[in-house]
Scaffold this motif. Structure first.
Motif, PDB file in Angstrom:
ATOM      1  N   LEU A   1      -0.410  -4.214   3.471  1.00 35.96           N
ATOM      2  CA  LEU A   1       0.930  -3.719   3.769  1.00 35.96           C
ATOM      3  C   LEU A   1       1.143  -2.342   3.158  1.00 35.96           C
ATOM      4  O   LEU A   1       1.740  -1.465   3.773  1.00 35.96           O
ATOM      5  N   GLY A   2       0.642  -2.142   1.971  1.00 33.06           N
ATOM      6  CA  GLY A   2       0.755  -0.839   1.329  1.00 33.06           C
ATOM      7  C   GLY A   2      -0.025   0.223   2.075  1.00 33.06           C
ATOM      8  O   GLY A   2       0.437   1.348   2.243  1.00 33.06           O
ATOM      9  N   ALA A   3      -1.202  -0.138   2.562  1.00 31.06           N
ATOM     10  CA  ALA A   3      -2.013   0.816   3.321  1.00 31.06           C
ATOM     11  C   ALA A   3      -1.316   1.165   4.627  1.00 31.06           C
ATOM     12  O   ALA A   3      -1.348   2.313   5.070  1.00 31.06           O
ATOM     13  N   GLY A   4      -0.649   0.190   5.232  1.00 37.58           N
ATOM     14  CA  GLY A   4       0.085   0.453   6.463  1.00 37.58           C
ATOM     15  C   GLY A   4       1.243   1.400   6.243  1.00 37.58           C
ATOM     16  O   GLY A   4       1.508   2.286   7.059  1.00 37.58           O
ATOM     17  N   LEU A   5       1.938   1.227   5.139  1.00 36.82           N
ATOM     18  CA  LEU A   5       3.057   2.124   4.845  1.00 36.82           C
ATOM     19  C   LEU A   5       2.584   3.533   4.553  1.00 36.82           C
ATOM     20  O   LEU A   5       3.198   4.505   4.964  1.00 36.82           O
ATOM     21  N   GLN A   6       1.473   3.649   3.850  1.00 38.15           N
ATOM     22  CA  GLN A   6       0.947   4.973   3.531  1.00 38.15           C
ATOM     23  C   GLN A   6       0.480   5.690   4.794  1.00 38.15           C
ATOM     24  O   GLN A   6       0.723   6.873   4.974  1.00 38.15           O
ATOM     25  N   SER A   7      -0.190   4.968   5.697  1.00 42.52           N
ATOM     26  CA  SER A   7      -0.688   5.615   6.901  1.00 42.52           C
ATOM     27  C   SER A   7       0.459   5.973   7.848  1.00 42.52           C
ATOM     28  O   SER A   7       0.385   6.955   8.568  1.00 42.52           O
ATOM     29  N   ALA A   8       1.526   5.182   7.831  1.00 42.90           N
ATOM     30  CA  ALA A   8       2.679   5.494   8.675  1.00 42.90           C
ATOM     31  C   ALA A   8       3.345   6.776   8.205  1.00 42.90           C
ATOM     32  O   ALA A   8       3.747   7.613   9.009  1.00 42.90           O
ATOM     33  N   SER A   9       3.439   6.940   6.907  1.00 41.99           N
ATOM     34  CA  SER A   9       4.076   8.154   6.405  1.00 41.99           C
ATOM     35  C   SER A   9       3.171   9.368   6.610  1.00 41.99           C
ATOM     36  O   SER A   9       3.657  10.485   6.765  1.00 41.99           O
ATOM     37  N   SER A  10       1.859   9.169   6.607  1.00 41.56           N
ATOM     38  CA  SER A  10       0.970  10.304   6.807  1.00 41.56           C
ATOM     39  C   SER A  10       0.954  10.766   8.267  1.00 41.56           C
ATOM     40  O   SER A  10       0.554  11.872   8.553  1.00 41.56           O
ATOM     41  N   LEU A  11       1.391   9.899   9.174  1.00 38.94           N
ATOM     42  CA  LEU A  11       1.473  10.292  10.587  1.00 38.94           C
ATOM     43  C   LEU A  11       2.785  10.997  10.922  1.00 38.94           C
ATOM     44  O   LEU A  11       2.998  11.404  12.053  1.00 38.94           O
TER      45      LEU A  11
ATOM     46  N   LYS B   1      -2.606 -13.175  -1.511  1.00 43.18           N
ATOM     47  CA  LYS B   1      -1.382 -12.395  -1.703  1.00 43.18           C
ATOM     48  C   LYS B   1      -1.719 -10.939  -2.007  1.00 43.18           C
ATOM     49  O   LYS B   1      -1.110 -10.022  -1.462  1.00 43.18           O
ATOM     50  N   SER B   2      -2.701 -10.748  -2.872  1.00 41.84           N
ATOM     51  CA  SER B   2      -3.108  -9.387  -3.225  1.00 41.84           C
ATOM     52  C   SER B   2      -3.637  -8.635  -2.006  1.00 41.84           C
ATOM     53  O   SER B   2      -3.333  -7.460  -1.810  1.00 41.84           O
ATOM     54  N   ALA B   3      -4.424  -9.326  -1.180  1.00 41.94           N
ATOM     55  CA  ALA B   3      -4.974  -8.682   0.018  1.00 41.94           C
ATOM     56  C   ALA B   3      -3.857  -8.292   0.988  1.00 41.94           C
ATOM     57  O   ALA B   3      -3.873  -7.192   1.557  1.00 41.94           O
ATOM     58  N   VAL B   4      -2.888  -9.170   1.157  1.00 45.31           N
ATOM     59  CA  VAL B   4      -1.776  -8.867   2.072  1.00 45.31           C
ATOM     60  C   VAL B   4      -0.966  -7.690   1.549  1.00 45.31           C
ATOM     61  O   VAL B   4      -0.610  -6.781   2.307  1.00 45.31           O
ATOM     62  N   LEU B   5      -0.686  -7.689   0.253  1.00 39.83           N
ATOM     63  CA  LEU B   5       0.079  -6.570  -0.302  1.00 39.83           C
ATOM     64  C   LEU B   5      -0.684  -5.262  -0.190  1.00 39.83           C
ATOM     65  O   LEU B   5      -0.086  -4.213   0.067  1.00 39.83           O
TER      66      LEU B   5
END
Length: 67
Positions: A42-52, A35-39
């Motif tokens: 997912l958090g890394a994906g959201l951060q990279s999406a906003s940085s693009l 669960k921790s790895a998935v979260l």
């Protein structure tokens, strides 16, 4: 059934119970780690999406993930 057989059977049942408790604890710990790895992912994906958001058009559009 003699006394030693009964005691031996009870000890075997207790050992089986302890093994089941240890296995359940390990599985719960493993599930929490997953669960921790998935979260985290997912958090890394959201951060990279906003940085693009500030890059030009067409950047990051074609991504080869087969490698």
């Amino acid at each position: 059934m003699d006394m030693m057989s009964m005691v031996s059977g009870m000890l075997a049942a207790q050992a089986g119970n302890v093994q089941m408790q240890v296995a359940a604890t390990i599985m719960k710990s493993d599930a929490n780690a997953e669960k921790s790895a998935v979260l985290t992912l997912l958090g890394a994906g959201l951060q990279s999406a906003s940085s693009l958001a500030n890059v030009g058009a067409g950047i990051g559009g074609n991504l080869d993930v087969t490698a």
